[in-house]
Design an enzyme around this catalytic site. Structure first.
Site, PDB file in Angstrom:
ATOM      1  N   HIS A 422       0.816  -1.217   0.000  1.00 30.20           N
ATOM      2  CA  HIS A 422       0.000   0.000   0.000  1.00 30.20           C
ATOM      3  C   HIS A 422       0.848   1.265   0.000  1.00 30.20           C
ATOM      4  CE1 HIS A 422      -2.267   3.255   2.020  1.00 30.20           C
ATOM      5  NE2 HIS A 422      -3.196   2.872   1.170  1.00 30.20           N
ATOM      6  N   ASP A 706      43.302   2.460 -18.566  1.00 33.97           N
ATOM      7  CA  ASP A 706      44.488   1.611 -18.577  1.00 33.97           C
ATOM      8  C   ASP A 706      45.431   1.976 -19.728  1.00 33.97           C
ATOM      9  OD1 ASP A 706      44.563  -0.090 -16.347  1.00 33.97           O
ATOM     10  OD2 ASP A 706      42.934  -1.297 -17.143  1.00 33.97           O
ATOM     11  N   CYS A 753      34.949   2.800 -24.130  1.00 37.46           N
ATOM     12  CA  CYS A 753      34.130   2.691 -22.930  1.00 37.46           C
ATOM     13  C   CYS A 753      34.847   3.265 -21.711  1.00 37.46           C
ATOM     14  CB  CYS A 753      33.728   1.242 -22.664  1.00 37.46           C
ATOM     15  SG  CYS A 753      35.139   0.134 -22.388  1.00 37.46           S
TER      16      CYS A 753
END
Length: 793
Positions: A422, A706, A753
């Protein structure tokens, strides 16, 4: 033939969805489904409706209409005491009145017919109210009136019918109508009398044909508890939760992409007492840890959700029950979903917390907003009179009786309940943040204390100490530019994937397994593989608690990883989702449960045993096999073939070949069934040998973090040389330019990415100029980067 508008009873096989004015939304929907969907395999228990005409006839014949108008003449819903007194007087007047004999006679006649159909003298029925204005696009009357379960016998049935009528004038129903500017007599009540499903011996739940938090429409969301369904609606129990991906389900796949066990501490059963026909009893500790329904049942329910949605041509909110005697599932209610389906998908609202604070408590988030104010801990509904506008309601659970104060709260926190309870339903409708299922918020939080409720971070909701600053950003997606370069996203956790899928995108350029392993699995794969050999009792206990129900501990890793990947893949289906296999360093693997036993100590883990080198070496090879099995499950069991696999930190061509061979041995052959395998480009060797890597991989994704570290010889974690670390250094950019050219020459996909384009819009512009295929960005930078790129074109 009698005028249908002036009859007291209509059977389910006599009404359709067009009959809402006669029998209310709930009964009209049940009749529609009973007539049209039972023949297609959807089970609906039979019943009949006491019509709205019967209700009006009752009020007129007894003089109640005039009396109720007099009682409500000086109503003030802003004064909770005034509201309570007036509501009580109206209900008492209704309960003291006698139903006209002509109505009683028809109810009893039809009840006997229903009992005969189910081969009983007096069958057990559920008596539910069904308001004639239910489920309008901007107002849901569901839950405003009361339901009575396990009603048996003529006298008890007639009494339950009167109680249903009285519940049209509960405090919350009166208040709700006033807020929505509905005249109290423009809405009539129909009563649904439906054969009970013996879910007291089985299970029950609520399901939606979309995700209730984000509005994502490609999943069915199923919740489940033991016993009768009132506990799940009231939020008395934290339920089991399942997400099923509808597009692949329709193709025949078993696409349960997410499952989460709830604690289910109590269940509602028949009591054997006439005065109180149902009662709550504790659930055995062992059963609490198990799912209340099995996968076949989840899939059956999801298929019905799809059928019902297709029938009505709109997202639906449904209640279901499993009969423990018959071992069969039934749909007992269905209504249109009235919150998320009304969202304007051309607008995007983002809430962002600008400060960090001490986390006081956490639970399941409802919505994606943030709210702050003073906590007000109220344990019983009798105490709502002391609640003030703008405060944060903290309570055990809410029922419709709490609604007069819920609408003036800036947020809601409950101990109990799941996302279909609810408190969750009402807070969504009101557009306020809500955290449910916290277990102990009423103990941990104190009245008068300043707190901030944050639902902006996905599945988990957090309550922070103090009033923290936050920002709201509104975006008009219609005004965004069209770009030639694909804009993809880096997705962290599966919990946020459905919400983030609404951000304009061309798919996922990077989904990291590490996030799923850390948050959902938590155990080192070797500790699961060698479970029988573990000697440390503490480690064994932690594993036992997390893997309850799994005899084969390895399967736990496969299932949880598959569900995490599957959720992200489902969120963006059918767009490409590139998932990177695990890239923890040895020190990070060691932090997983049982991990210290299997990880060597390295002086420089950043350039040590990580990425591809782990997958074929003894010591982790078997762990990688489990990763492969998870991918097989995602693609072949869930049917999510939009997933591409990406191998990180692959130093040599030979290493790449070894990894591909192990993948093939474990069901992941490159090229089979459209499977593409990419490689991270994050080592100078990947650039220098890009032609050779192109022969064994289908594409590249540049990892700028990296690549910068290894090009410049800088430890990216070292603060001392952090001034040297810069992705925009000419050497790094030269490498990126070179690898893009080589990938294009070899007809291989080339994207990025890494963090750089998310941090620096000028770096994103550089990539576009180099003709890169795709840029994958952090979700919070997608919109501003798209705008920045478009301005430079």
């Amino acid at each position: 033939m009698a005028d249908r508008k002036k009859v007291f009873i209509l059977k389910f096989d006599e009404v359709t969805i067009k009959d809402v004015p006669l029998v209310g939304g709930k009964n009209a929907s049940l009749g529609e489904m009973y007539q049209d969907l039972t023949s297609k395999g959807v089970r609906i228990p039979n019943g009949f409706a006491v019509t709205a005409y019967a209700y009006r006839y009752f009020l007129e014949k007894t003089g109640l209409k005039k009396k109720i108008k007099e009682i409500l003449s000086d109503l003030n819903t802003k004064d909770t005491r005034n509201l309570s007194e007036h509501g009580k007087k109206v209900r008492e007047a209704i309960l003291k009145a006698d139903l006209p004999l002509e109505i009683e006679k028809e109810i009893i006649t039809h009840y006997k017919e229903l009992s005969k159909e189910y081969e009983a003298d007096y069958t057990d029925v559920a008596v539910r109210s069904s308001a004639t204005a239910e489920d309008l696009p901007d107002a849901s009357f569901a839950g405003q009136q009361d339901t009575y379960l396990n009603i048996k016998g003529e006298k008890d049935l007639l009494e339950a019918c009167k109680k249903c009528i009285a519940s049209l004038f509960t405090d919350r129903a009166i208040s709700y109508r006033e807020d929505k500017h509905f005249d109290h007599f423009s809405i009539a009540l129909s009563i649904g009398i439906q054969k009970m499903v013996r879910s007291d011996l089985g299970a029950s739940g609520v399901m939606f044909s979309l995700d209730t938090e984000s509005g994502f429409k490609d999943v069915a969301y199923v919740t489940s508890i033991y016993g009768l369904g009132e506990n799940i609606v009231q939020g008395a129990v934290n339920p089991d939760e399942f997400y099923v991906h509808k597009p692949t389900l329709k193709k025949g796949f078993r696409s349960i992409v997410s499952r989460k066990v709830g604690d289910k501490k109590v269940k509602m059963i028949y009591s054997g007492s006439r005065e109180d026909p149902v009662k709550n009893v504790p659930v055995k500790p062992e059963d609490r840890l198990n799912f209340s329904i099995n996968d076949d049942e989840v899939l059956q329910l999801a298929k019905w959700a799809v059928q019902i949605e297709d029938h009505y041509h709109k997202p639906m909110d449904m209640e279901w029950a499993k009969d423990g005697k018959l071992n069969k599932l039934f749909i007992v209610q269905a209504r249109p979903e009235t919150v998320q389906s009304q969202k304007d998908l051309t607008k995007l609202e983002e809430y962002k917390l600008l400060e960090k604070g001490k986390v006081l408590i956490e639970g399941n988030s409802v919505g994606s907003r943030i709210g702050s104010g003073k906590a007000n801990v109220i344990r019983e509904v009798s105490g709502i009179g002391r609640f003030r506008k703008g405060e944060i309601l903290v309570t055990d659970m809410t029922t419709p009786d709490w609604e007069p104060i819920m609408k003036i709260a800036s947020a809601i926190i409950t101990n109990k309940g799941g996302r279909t309870c609810h408190a969750a339903i009402i807070s969504r409708e009101l557009g306020i943040p809500c955290v449910v299922g916290t277990n102990n918020s009423t103990e941990k939080l104190k009245t008068g204390k300043d707190i901030t409720v944050d639902c902006s971070q996905g599945e988990k909701g957090y309550v922070y100490e103090g009033i923290l600053k936050f920002r709201v950003e509104d975006h008009d997606l219609k005004k965004l530019p069209k770009l030639k370069t694909k804009i993809m996203m880096n997705i962290g956790t599966p919990e946020q994937a459905f919400e983030q899928s609404f951000i304009p995108n061309d798919g996922v350029g990077l989904a990291r397994e590490e996030f799923i392993i850390n948050s959902a699995i938590k155990i080192h794969p070797n500790a699961l593989i060698n479970y029988s050999k573990i000697k440390d009792p503490k480690v064994k206990k932690q594993i036992d608690e997390l893997t309850h129900g799994y005899k084969d501990k390895k399967q736990y890793f496969v299932d949880k990883l598959a569900e995490g990947i599957g959720t992200i893949a489902a969120a963006f289906y059918p767009k490409d989702v590139i998932v990177r296999t695990s890239d923890f360093k040895t020190n990070e693997y060691a932090n997983l449960i049982g991990g210290t036993e299997y990880e060597p100590k390295e002086d420089n883990p950043m350039i040590g045993w990580r990425g591809a080198s782990r997958y074929y070496k003894e010591g982790y090879k078997e762990g990688f096999v489990l990763e492969c099995k998870a991918f097989v499950k995602v693609r072949e069991v869930f049917g999510l073939k939009n997933v591409k696999i990406m191998i990180p930190f692959c130093r040599t061509i030979d290493e790449g070949k070894k990894v591909l061979k192990i993948m093939e041995e474990n069901g992941l052959k490159r090229g089979k069934d459209g499977l593409e395998v990419y490689v991270m480009c994050e080592i100078p060797a990947n650039v220098i040998l890009a032609d050779e890597f192109s022969k064994i991989f289908d594409g590249f994704s540049i990892g700028s973090n990296d690549l910068t570290q290894l090009t410049l010889g800088v430890d990216r974690d070292s603060e001392i040389v952090s001034d040297v670390y810069d992705e925009r250094n000419a050497a790094v950019k030269n490498f990126i330019t070179e690898v893009i050219k080589k990938a294009k020459k070899n007809k291989r996909h080339i994207g990025i990415c890494g963090q750089a384009p998310s941090d620096f819009p000028d770096f994103a512009e550089f990539l576009v100029k180099q003709n890169i295929d795709s840029i994958s960005l952090n979700p919070d930078t997608v919109l501003k980067t798209m705008v920045a790129i478009s301005k430079k074109r």
